[in-house]
Design an enzyme around this catalytic site. Structure first.
Site, mmCIF file in Angstrom:
data_model
loop_
_atom_site.group_PDB
_atom_site.id
_atom_site.type_symbol
_atom_site.label_atom_id
_atom_site.label_comp_id
_atom_site.label_asym_id
_atom_site.label_seq_id
_atom_site.Cartn_x
_atom_site.Cartn_y
_atom_site.Cartn_z
ATOM 1 N N ASP A 18 33.238 38.943 43.169
ATOM 2 C CA ASP A 18 34.657 39.232 43.029
ATOM 3 C C ASP A 18 35.455 38.152 43.751
ATOM 4 O OD1 ASP A 18 37.033 40.741 42.511
ATOM 5 O OD2 ASP A 18 36.909 41.595 44.521
ATOM 6 N N ASP A 25 39.212 38.467 44.778
ATOM 7 C CA ASP A 25 40.210 38.940 45.739
ATOM 8 C C ASP A 25 39.575 39.750 46.857
ATOM 9 O OD1 ASP A 25 42.092 37.809 44.005
ATOM 10 O OD2 ASP A 25 42.129 39.647 42.821
#
Length: 178
Positions: free
Chosen positions: A7, A9
């Site tokens: 991922d 963020d």
């Protein structure tokens, strides 16, 4: 090669620092990073939840996020032994595509843009591992989830947790030995 989906963020990019700073500046408030333990900014100030979400919907929001300490070095090291894909739930903020693409290209030039996956539901990702700060993505994911520590997930249990990129490195070094 095994695959690692990562991922963006709050795993590779420091989302919360900028979000808190923008919120505090705009609303003359004094929210601190520590105040987010177990929750999200829009929940702390629920009377402004839409305005808080709108800060992130600015097309440039994601372009200048700080890089999470150690992420570049560890991901580059892992890329020698694993196939790396960046899987960001960009459908939550569709205006973020260009900024996220530019940010990833600038800070992680050793990852092919063909390995940038802008998605919603991450269960579609076919990988052996998913490193994410949001455990909701692990529910239907077919591989092993690794919960990357962030303020909002501090009280979550039942997952393999990694607190920083050095712990990610250690996890995969152990995996290579097994």
């Amino acid at each position: 090669m095994k695959r690692i989906a990562i991922d963006m963020d709050e795993v590779m990019a420091d989302f919360h620092s900028k979000h808190i700073h923008l919120y505090n500046s705009k609303y003359n408030d004094s929210i601190r990073f520590e105040d987010l333990k177990g929750t999200r900014l829009w929940k702390i100030r629920s009377e402004r939840s839409q305005e808080i979400i709108d800060l992130v919907n600015d097309p440039s929001f994601f372009r200048d996020l700080k890089v999470m300490e150690g992420s570049q070095e560890v991901i580059q090291e892992l890329s020698r032994f694993y196939e790396i894909f960046i899987t960001t739930a960009a459908m939550e903020h569709p205006s973020s595509f260009q900024a996220k693409f530019e940010w990833l290209s600038e800070h992680f030039p050793f990852i092919s843009p063909m390995h940038f996956v802008f998605c919603g539901d991450k269960s579609i990702i076919k990988a052996d591992y998913l490193i994410d700060d949001s455990s909701r993505h692990f529910g239907r994911f077919g591989g092993q989830g690794l919960l990357f520590s962030a303020p909002h997930n501090m009280y979550e249990t039942g997952f393999i947790r990694v607190n920083n990129w050095l712990e990610v490195r250690d996890f995969f070094r152990n995996d290579e030995r097994n």
